[in-house]
Structures are given as C-alpha cells and as structure tokens.
Design an enzyme around this catalytic site. Sequence first.
Site, short mmCIF file in Angstrom:
data_model
loop_
_atom_site.label_atom_id
_atom_site.label_comp_id
_atom_site.label_asym_id
_atom_site.label_seq_id
_atom_site.Cartn_x
_atom_site.Cartn_y
_atom_site.Cartn_z
N ASP A 73 38.50 28.79 38.03
CA ASP A 73 37.20 28.68 38.72
C ASP A 73 37.43 28.15 40.13
O ASP A 73 36.69 27.31 40.64
CB ASP A 73 36.24 27.77 37.95
CG ASP A 73 34.80 27.86 38.46
OD1 ASP A 73 34.47 28.84 39.15
OD2 ASP A 73 34.02 26.93 38.18
N ASP B 95 37.51 20.06 38.84
CA ASP B 95 36.77 20.89 37.89
C ASP B 95 37.70 21.83 37.11
O ASP B 95 37.65 23.05 37.28
CB ASP B 95 35.70 21.68 38.65
CG ASP B 95 34.55 22.10 37.75
OD1 ASP B 95 34.61 21.81 36.55
OD2 ASP B 95 33.60 22.74 38.26
P1 ADP Z 1 30.66 20.95 37.80
O1 ADP Z 1 31.14 21.51 36.51
O2 ADP Z 1 29.29 20.41 37.71
O3 ADP Z 1 30.85 21.91 38.94
P2 ADP Z 1 32.70 19.32 39.11
O4 ADP Z 1 33.88 18.77 38.39
O5 ADP Z 1 32.94 20.44 40.05
O6 ADP Z 1 31.59 19.67 38.03
O7 ADP Z 1 32.03 18.12 39.88
C1 ADP Z 1 30.79 18.26 40.53
C2 ADP Z 1 30.81 17.54 41.88
O8 ADP Z 1 31.08 16.15 41.68
C3 ADP Z 1 31.92 18.02 42.80
O9 ADP Z 1 31.49 19.07 43.60
C4 ADP Z 1 32.25 16.81 43.62
O10 ADP Z 1 31.37 16.71 44.72
C5 ADP Z 1 31.96 15.66 42.68
N1 ADP Z 1 33.19 15.19 42.03
C6 ADP Z 1 33.76 15.66 40.89
N2 ADP Z 1 34.87 14.99 40.56
C7 ADP Z 1 35.02 14.05 41.53
C8 ADP Z 1 36.00 13.03 41.76
N3 ADP Z 1 37.02 12.83 40.94
N4 ADP Z 1 35.84 12.25 42.86
C9 ADP Z 1 34.79 12.45 43.70
N5 ADP Z 1 33.86 13.38 43.52
C10 ADP Z 1 33.95 14.18 42.46
MN MN Z 2 32.44 22.49 40.11
#
Ligand code: ADP
Ligand code: MN
Length: 255
Positions: free
Chosen positions: A190, A209
């Site tokens: 992804d 993610d």
């Molecule tokens: P989703 O499945 O909702 O897309 P993500 O893992 O992409 O989940 O996380 C969503 C958002 O949260 C990311 O776009 C980022 O802005 C923030 N985020 C996720 N993990 C982290 C992290 N380890 N540190 C800081 N921000 C994070």
């Molecule tokens: Mn994401």
Amino acid sequence: EKKIKRIDRAKDKSRVREKDSERLKVEENVFDVPTLKILYTLSNKGIIKAMGGAISTGKEANVFYAEGPDKELAVKIYRIASSTFKAMDAYIMKDPRFTNIRNNKRDIIFAWTRKEFQNLKRAKNAGVRVPEPVIAEKNILIMEFMGEKERPYPLLKNTYLEDDEAKLIFDTVVEYMRLLYKKANLVHADLSEYNILIDPKDLTPIFIDMGQSVTLEHPNSREFLYRDVQNILRFFSRYGIKDKPEELLKKIQAE
Ligand code: ADP
Ligand code: MN
C-alpha cells in the site's frame, strides 16, 4: 532555512489535535470496554504513561499520540465495531504466517495487528526507516512516534519539495523498496505518498502502515509490488522523474 519553513507549514497541517476537546466525540467507537482494558493494562505495565490526542482517524484504525516512559509513542487502534474487514482476507489468508486464523472479524483484526507489528520489525531489521514497533496486543499496536514534540512528521503528500529534494527522496524510497524485497522478504502493498512520512531534518522517507504488507510467498506479491512501483512513479513524475516501471522493478529485485 527556507526549506525548514516550508516543511513546518506542511507539518502544521498534520499537527496533533488539541488534547481533549475533539477526542471524545470522535473516538466513541474506538474505546470500547475491551480496548480500554488493554490500554489500562499497558499503562499499569508502564508501557504507556499518558494518552494524548488523536493524530488520525482512518477507515479501519485510529492513531493517537501517547507518552511512553522514555519516548513519544504512536498508538494505532484497529476498530472492531465500525470497520469493513473484507479486504483484509485477501492479504492475510494467503500469507503462510497466518494460515490458521479463524474466519471471524475479531481474530482477523488481532492477526492483522500482529502482522503489522511483525512487518515493521522485519522492515526495521532490514534497514528500512519505519516506526520501531513496541508491542502488539489484540487490536492495539504501539510504536515509536515519528515526529517531534507531539507533532507527527508530514506525509510525503503534504511536503513541498524542489525537484532535487524530490529526487533524493525518490532514490531512498526505491532503496527501501529493494531492502524490503531482498532483506525483509516483503512487499509493502500500500505504498504511496499517503503512507510515507518525511523527516524534515534530513529529508529521509519513513514507511508506515504495514498491516497489509505480505511476504514474497504470497501469490499476489508481484502484483502488489507492481502497483507500489506505479504509485511511486505516478507521484514522483511531477518532479520530472521518468523512470519506467520495468526499470524500477529490476532495481528492486536486483541482487
Ligand atoms: P491508516 O490505516 O488509517 O492509513 P496509518 O498507519 O497510515 O493508518 O496512520 C494514519 C496516520 O497516522 C498517518 O498518515 C500518519 O499521519 C499518522 N501516523 C501513523 N503512524 C505514525 C507514527 N508512528 N508516528 C507519527 N504519526 C503516525
Ligand atoms: Mn495509511
């Protein structure tokens, strides 16, 4: 200095929301009783010191800021109630690490959370910059917070870049895809400007993610890799990068 300011502006956009105000109404169906119990246990164990505000509300999970005992943390909570997990089946059922998962939503979500933890660990060990995973417990994944002073680093999508800066980031992204493939035996599956953060200090990309990331044994792993390559080329084409998907695939799969 100009560069930093630009990135700061992008960072402001993705700033952690105010600590308490919006949190409760947005998160009603995240903090169900079982989830609260796990958070309570994690806090008793000293893994979390304090929960902070919401960083993101996604389709399947919410991400929160938290304070750990020695560093800032991100807490990703997969929602059991309000999510559609149909898509997850395709990624998890054919992964040889997860063949004996019972076919119900809770178990799939728990396996998915463990899978994201393991994928981050493998990526980290392969030399890819990702949030270091701390613990996976049922539907909760705790990891290193990628940001500073409660502000997450900006997404690649929201970062203003000059062509030469973009080229630098592109090269590292491709190198990370190669390390994932060759050393971690993984395809992100992804990958796009929505799942890459940029560290403004040195412009290194950070992959995030990884719940859907699959090992190369997965029957669709090549197809997922090709899609990742196309997403990355589509994004970077606006900076004058014109590599062909086939060339990039070769680079990633090279010895
Ligand atoms: P989703 O499945 O909702 O897309 P993500 O893992 O992409 O989940 O996380 C969503 C958002 O949260 C990311 O776009 C980022 O802005 C923030 N985020 C996720 N993990 C982290 C992290 N380890 N540190 C800081 N921000 C994070
Ligand atoms: Mn994401």
